[in-house]
Motif scaffolding. Structure first.
Motif, PDB file in Angstrom:
ATOM      1  N   VAL A  88      25.098  29.196  70.761  1.00  0.00           N
ATOM      2  CA  VAL A  88      26.538  29.549  70.781  1.00  0.00           C
ATOM      3  C   VAL A  88      26.521  31.026  72.052  1.00  0.00           C
ATOM      4  CG1 VAL A  88      27.646  32.250  70.227  1.00  0.00           C
ATOM      5  CG2 VAL A  88      26.882  29.963  68.764  1.00  0.00           C
ATOM      6  N   ASP A  89      25.041  31.220  72.227  1.00  0.00           N
ATOM      7  CA  ASP A  89      24.082  31.928  73.658  1.00  0.00           C
ATOM      8  C   ASP A  89      24.904  31.343  74.633  1.00  0.00           C
ATOM      9  OD1 ASP A  89      23.281  33.948  71.889  1.00  0.00           O
ATOM     10  OD2 ASP A  89      21.615  33.398  72.129  1.00  0.00           O
ATOM     11  N   ARG A  90      24.304  29.855  74.748  1.00  0.00           N
ATOM     12  CA  ARG A  90      24.771  29.256  75.844  1.00  0.00           C
ATOM     13  C   ARG A  90      26.079  29.225  76.647  1.00  0.00           C
ATOM     14  NH1 ARG A  90      21.664  23.087  76.653  1.00  0.00           N
ATOM     15  NH2 ARG A  90      19.688  24.337  76.614  1.00  0.00           N
ATOM     16  N   ILE A  91      27.515  28.734  75.586  1.00  0.00           N
ATOM     17  CA  ILE A  91      28.654  29.016  75.686  1.00  0.00           C
ATOM     18  C   ILE A  91      28.874  30.133  75.965  1.00  0.00           C
ATOM     19  CG2 ILE A  91      30.778  28.637  74.502  1.00  0.00           C
ATOM     20  CD1 ILE A  91      30.202  26.506  72.493  1.00  0.00           C
ATOM     21  N   SER A  92      28.109  32.087  75.531  1.00  0.00           N
ATOM     22  CA  SER A  92      29.279  32.981  75.875  1.00  0.00           C
ATOM     23  C   SER A  92      28.291  33.082  77.550  1.00  0.00           C
ATOM     24  CB  SER A  92      28.475  33.802  75.170  1.00  0.00           C
ATOM     25  OG  SER A  92      28.685  33.343  73.338  1.00  0.00           O
ATOM     26  N   ARG A  93      27.752  32.595  77.901  1.00  0.00           N
ATOM     27  CA  ARG A  93      27.173  32.353  79.269  1.00  0.00           C
ATOM     28  C   ARG A  93      28.029  31.686  80.037  1.00  0.00           C
ATOM     29  NH1 ARG A  93      21.667  31.507  77.561  1.00  0.00           N
ATOM     30  NH2 ARG A  93      21.794  29.163  78.639  1.00  0.00           N
ATOM     31  N   TRP A  94      28.884  31.087  79.881  1.00  0.00           N
ATOM     32  CA  TRP A  94      29.855  30.049  80.628  1.00  0.00           C
ATOM     33  C   TRP A  94      31.288  30.689  80.477  1.00  0.00           C
ATOM     34  CZ3 TRP A  94      27.058  24.939  78.452  1.00  0.00           C
ATOM     35  CH2 TRP A  94      25.453  24.882  78.961  1.00  0.00           C
ATOM     36  N   ALA A  95      31.736  31.359  79.325  1.00  0.00           N
ATOM     37  CA  ALA A  95      33.260  31.355  79.113  1.00  0.00           C
ATOM     38  C   ALA A  95      33.110  33.396  78.404  1.00  0.00           C
ATOM     39  CB  ALA A  95      33.520  30.280  77.645  1.00  0.00           C
ATOM     40  N   PRO A  96      34.333  33.398  78.485  1.00  0.00           N
ATOM     41  CA  PRO A  96      33.913  34.872  78.293  1.00  0.00           C
ATOM     42  C   PRO A  96      34.210  35.138  76.726  1.00  0.00           C
ATOM     43  CG  PRO A  96      36.039  34.255  79.474  1.00  0.00           C
ATOM     44  CD  PRO A  96      34.933  33.423  79.924  1.00  0.00           C
ATOM     45  N   VAL A  97      33.458  34.880  75.994  1.00  0.00           N
ATOM     46  CA  VAL A  97      33.463  34.894  74.441  1.00  0.00           C
ATOM     47  C   VAL A  97      34.570  35.964  73.956  1.00  0.00           C
ATOM     48  CG1 VAL A  97      32.882  34.646  72.521  1.00  0.00           C
ATOM     49  CG2 VAL A  97      32.155  32.798  74.535  1.00  0.00           C
ATOM     50  N   ARG A  98      35.509  36.490  73.443  1.00  0.00           N
ATOM     51  CA  ARG A  98      35.048  37.755  72.565  1.00  0.00           C
ATOM     52  C   ARG A  98      34.517  37.788  70.918  1.00  0.00           C
ATOM     53  NH1 ARG A  98      35.689  38.784  77.430  1.00  0.00           N
ATOM     54  NH2 ARG A  98      37.417  39.370  78.270  1.00  0.00           N
ATOM     55  N   ALA A  99      35.116  36.889  70.653  1.00  0.00           N
ATOM     56  CA  ALA A  99      35.379  36.553  68.717  1.00  0.00           C
ATOM     57  C   ALA A  99      34.657  35.598  68.626  1.00  0.00           C
ATOM     58  CB  ALA A  99      36.317  37.542  67.933  1.00  0.00           C
ATOM     59  N   LEU A 100      34.067  35.248  67.426  1.00  0.00           N
ATOM     60  CA  LEU A 100      33.580  34.028  66.970  1.00  0.00           C
ATOM     61  C   LEU A 100      33.795  33.931  65.223  1.00  0.00           C
ATOM     62  CD1 LEU A 100      29.570  34.721  67.452  1.00  0.00           C
ATOM     63  CD2 LEU A 100      31.055  33.744  69.445  1.00  0.00           C
ATOM     64  N   HIS A 101      33.984  33.334  64.480  1.00  0.00           N
ATOM     65  CA  HIS A 101      34.733  32.306  63.481  1.00  0.00           C
ATOM     66  C   HIS A 101      33.703  32.084  62.745  1.00  0.00           C
ATOM     67  CE1 HIS A 101      38.708  34.410  64.265  1.00  0.00           C
ATOM     68  NE2 HIS A 101      38.044  33.786  65.631  1.00  0.00           N
ATOM     69  N   MET A 102      33.373  31.497  61.764  1.00  0.00           N
ATOM     70  CA  MET A 102      32.134  30.548  61.322  1.00  0.00           C
ATOM     71  C   MET A 102      32.636  31.272  59.766  1.00  0.00           C
ATOM     72  SD  MET A 102      28.472  32.773  60.490  1.00  0.00           S
ATOM     73  CE  MET A 102      28.314  30.912  59.498  1.00  0.00           C
ATOM     74  N   GLU A 103      32.418  29.234  58.890  1.00  0.00           N
ATOM     75  CA  GLU A 103      32.986  29.112  57.501  1.00  0.00           C
ATOM     76  C   GLU A 103      31.269  29.956  57.056  1.00  0.00           C
ATOM     77  OE1 GLU A 103      32.263  25.081  55.328  1.00  0.00           O
ATOM     78  OE2 GLU A 103      34.388  25.493  56.515  1.00  0.00           O
ATOM     79  N   ARG A 104      31.049  30.409  56.401  1.00  0.00           N
ATOM     80  CA  ARG A 104      29.848  31.204  55.441  1.00  0.00           C
ATOM     81  C   ARG A 104      29.489  30.435  54.523  1.00  0.00           C
ATOM     82  NH1 ARG A 104      29.363  37.579  54.307  1.00  0.00           N
ATOM     83  NH2 ARG A 104      30.926  37.450  53.464  1.00  0.00           N
ATOM     84  N   VAL A 105      30.419  30.118  53.591  1.00  0.00           N
ATOM     85  CA  VAL A 105      30.207  29.967  52.724  1.00  0.00           C
ATOM     86  C   VAL A 105      31.449  28.159  52.254  1.00  0.00           C
ATOM     87  CG1 VAL A 105      29.827  31.694  50.992  1.00  0.00           C
ATOM     88  CG2 VAL A 105      32.177  31.576  51.262  1.00  0.00           C
ATOM     89  N   ALA A 106      30.829  27.366  51.602  1.00  0.00           N
ATOM     90  CA  ALA A 106      31.376  26.678  51.847  1.00  0.00           C
ATOM     91  C   ALA A 106      32.868  26.010  50.721  1.00  0.00           C
ATOM     92  CB  ALA A 106      30.780  24.914  51.395  1.00  0.00           C
ATOM     93  N   PHE A 107      31.867  27.619  49.625  1.00  0.00           N
ATOM     94  CA  PHE A 107      33.324  27.427  48.705  1.00  0.00           C
ATOM     95  C   PHE A 107      33.377  29.082  48.081  1.00  0.00           C
ATOM     96  CE2 PHE A 107      30.260  24.216  47.781  1.00  0.00           C
ATOM     97  CZ  PHE A 107      29.649  25.615  46.568  1.00  0.00           C
ATOM     98  N   ASP A 108      34.559  29.223  47.678  1.00  0.00           N
ATOM     99  CA  ASP A 108      34.186  30.699  47.040  1.00  0.00           C
ATOM    100  C   ASP A 108      33.525  30.749  45.876  1.00  0.00           C
ATOM    101  OD1 ASP A 108      34.734  33.608  46.135  1.00  0.00           O
ATOM    102  OD2 ASP A 108      36.683  33.659  47.493  1.00  0.00           O
ATOM    103  N   THR A 109      32.694  30.506  45.327  1.00  0.00           N
ATOM    104  CA  THR A 109      31.502  30.944  44.241  1.00  0.00           C
ATOM    105  C   THR A 109      32.698  31.797  43.213  1.00  0.00           C
ATOM    106  OG1 THR A 109      30.181  32.540  44.638  1.00  0.00           O
ATOM    107  CG2 THR A 109      30.002  29.901  44.634  1.00  0.00           C
ATOM    108  N   HIS A 110      32.784  33.276  43.746  1.00  0.00           N
ATOM    109  CA  HIS A 110      34.128  34.318  43.357  1.00  0.00           C
ATOM    110  C   HIS A 110      34.829  33.877  42.397  1.00  0.00           C
ATOM    111  CE1 HIS A 110      35.272  38.412  41.399  1.00  0.00           C
ATOM    112  NE2 HIS A 110      36.040  38.119  41.898  1.00  0.00           N
ATOM    113  N   SER A 111      35.877  33.681  43.024  1.00  0.00           N
ATOM    114  CA  SER A 111      37.157  32.568  42.803  1.00  0.00           C
ATOM    115  C   SER A 111      37.455  31.506  41.251  1.00  0.00           C
ATOM    116  CB  SER A 111      37.399  32.566  43.904  1.00  0.00           C
ATOM    117  OG  SER A 111      37.444  31.119  44.555  1.00  0.00           O
ATOM    118  N   ILE A 112      35.746  30.273  41.730  1.00  0.00           N
ATOM    119  CA  ILE A 112      35.599  30.018  40.168  1.00  0.00           C
ATOM    120  C   ILE A 112      34.815  29.964  39.452  1.00  0.00           C
ATOM    121  CG2 ILE A 112      36.260  27.950  41.988  1.00  0.00           C
ATOM    122  CD1 ILE A 112      33.648  27.323  42.528  1.00  0.00           C
TER     123      ILE A 112
END
Length: 469
Positions: free
Chosen positions: A159-183
């Motif tokens: 992520v740091d490498r790509i940020s040096r080569w492109a103007p990165v404004r925001a990141l999106h990541m999958e923090r949980v594989a499934f929402d344990t609260h909803s199940i």
């Protein structure tokens, strides 16, 4: 008559974009390969890096440019992590670059276990050994095993490498594989099913797919459509709790009907019941890795998080096949994905060599000694090189990673195999070794049936370098 909203529209497939830097090495908006070729041909740009391909403008500064910025989607995994660079405007995402990071967590764990076995054996054999330490060995808060911490560190590094080569404004990541609260397993899911909307079914399916390894719980079949089956049928008092749900292929689901598992499969009943009630221990370890990754990324850029259920929902809505990089494109809140990349750069963690100065035979005795120098004739093992051999059996151009020798006779590993005994005078350095082995692969076999960008938009692959291993 088919309504407009009922039509299936597949995203357009394009070649990966090229990262661009200004004359002060600051990132600009990525450009199309055709434009990069024109800039290089006119002498306005030079090659800054070979893989990933980055050019640097000689007559442009960031203050003179209009930059919209890009965003990065991250899909963390135990063996592979998908990274997607895209532009986002009013819920529409357009892919610009895709990267698949192959981890070596299993190799790290194997080496640590091997080292522990060596030390344990020396203690039991009454030889010189490192004494066991048991006092003051409390692990600090947030500690991760080396094999898990490796996944976090390498993902942050890219992520740091790509940020040096492109103007990165925001990141999106999958923090949980499934929402344990909803199940939540502490109460029946039937009432909550209508309160969580369309995503709730995806959360449950994603949980069960991860728990049972995408295989039928009764016959073990994989690669077929799977249904959610109740171990204790609802007609006989069974509930919709997650501990009463398993995966079943269509054949087993129809044969079982409303019979309990003890009657349908008496030999596998105990195993099915044990697995249905068992927690996801491996998934818990991956979850801790994702949380550590999110905390580290959030200190660098604004990081938006989402669950794996939403990722699958977005991918299904946009008619995309399942790959690590397309999952990264589908992370978070979005409406449509109109453009995807048809080639993925695969960066495999290969390491930077070893400190061991000997090679052993199968009995563990030293077979030969390695030289203390790592560089020979200006090259080191792992460098990306291009060899142009004018004549002989190995005549031609070979691009790949080099293995050096003090004799000056090198081996080059390309995407087509290994070329041995190439003289160093035919070799030209393209990029120093950075601990990764690079290859390129198609995004997905189904993409050949999808729409491609017109030829006049520069979708000719001659401008991008060959990414061979």
């Amino acid at each position: 008559m088919v309504r407009e909203e009922d039509r299936e529209v597949h995203p357009t497939s394009i070649h990966p974009y090229v990262f661009v830097l200004d004359k002060h090495h600051k990132p600009l908006q990525p450009c199309h390969p055709a434009r990069a070729r024109k800039l290089l041909a006119k002498g306005r740009a030079v090659v800054h890096r070979h893989t990933p391909f980055v050019i640097r403008l000689k007559d442009r500064a960031v203050e003179q440019s209009e930059i919209d910025g890009v965003e990065i989607g991250i899909d963390p995994g135990s063996k592979h992590t998908g990274l997607a660079v895209f532009t986002a405007q009013v819920g529409e995402r357009r892919g610009r670059y895709s990267l698949q990071l192959d981890h070596r967590g299993a190799a790290i764990r194997k080496k640590l276990e091997q080292r522990a076995a060596y030390r344990r054996r020396r203690r039991s054999a009454n030889l010189r050994y490192r004494a066991a330490r048991f006092d003051n060995r409390t692990k600090p808060k947030g500690w991760l095993a080396p094999s898990l911490n490796h996944r976090v560190v390498t993902t942050i590094s890219w992520v740091d490498r790509i940020s040096r080569w492109a103007p990165v404004r925001a990141l999106h990541m999958e923090r949980v594989a499934f929402d344990t609260h909803s199940i939540s397993a502490g109460r029946p899911l039937e009432g909550a099913e209508y309160q969580h909307g369309t995503l709730h079914g995806y959360e449950v399916r994603e949980y069960l797919l991860a728990k049972f390894g995408r295989a039928c719980s009764y016959c073990g079949t994989t690669g077929v459509p799977l249904n959610i089956d109740h171990v204790q049928p609802r007609s006989r008092g069974g509930s919709d709790r997650i501990s009463n749900l398993v995966l079943a292929c269509i054949s087993c689901n129809q044969k079982k009907g409303n019979r309990p598992v003890e009657e349908f499969a008496p030999k596998r009943a105990a195993e099915v019941l044990r697995r249905a009630k068992a927690p996801l221990r491996d998934a818990a370890a991956v979850q801790s890795t994702r949380w550590a990754l999110w905390r580290a990324l959030d200190t660098r850029r604004p990081t938006h998080v989402a669950s794996g259920g939403r990722t699958k929902y977005n991918r299904t809505r946009n008619n995309l096949p399942k790959t690590h990089t397309l999952d990264a494109m589908s992370v978070g809140k979005l409406d449509t994905i109109t453009i995807i990349v048809n080639r993925v750069l695969v960066a495999g963690c290969s390491g930077r060599g070893t400190h061991c100065r000997t090679r052993t035979d199968k009995y563990g005795f030293p077979r030969l000694r390695m030289p203390r120098k790592k560089q020979h004739f200006g090259y080191a093992t792992g460098d990306l090189v291009r060899a142009v051999v004018p004549s002989g059996k190995k005549a031609g151009t070979h691009t790949g990673r080099v293995a050096v020798r003090s004799s000056g006779s090198f081996d080059i590993t390309t995407g087509h195999g290994r070329v041995t005994k190439v003289h160093h005078r035919h070799v030209q350095l393209l990029q120093r070794a950075d601990g990764y082995a690079y290859t390129s692969q198609p995004e997905h076999s189904d993409l050949s049936l999808w729409r491609s960008a017109p030829e006049d938009q520069g979708c000719v692959s001659t401008g991008s370098p060959r990414k061979e291993n």
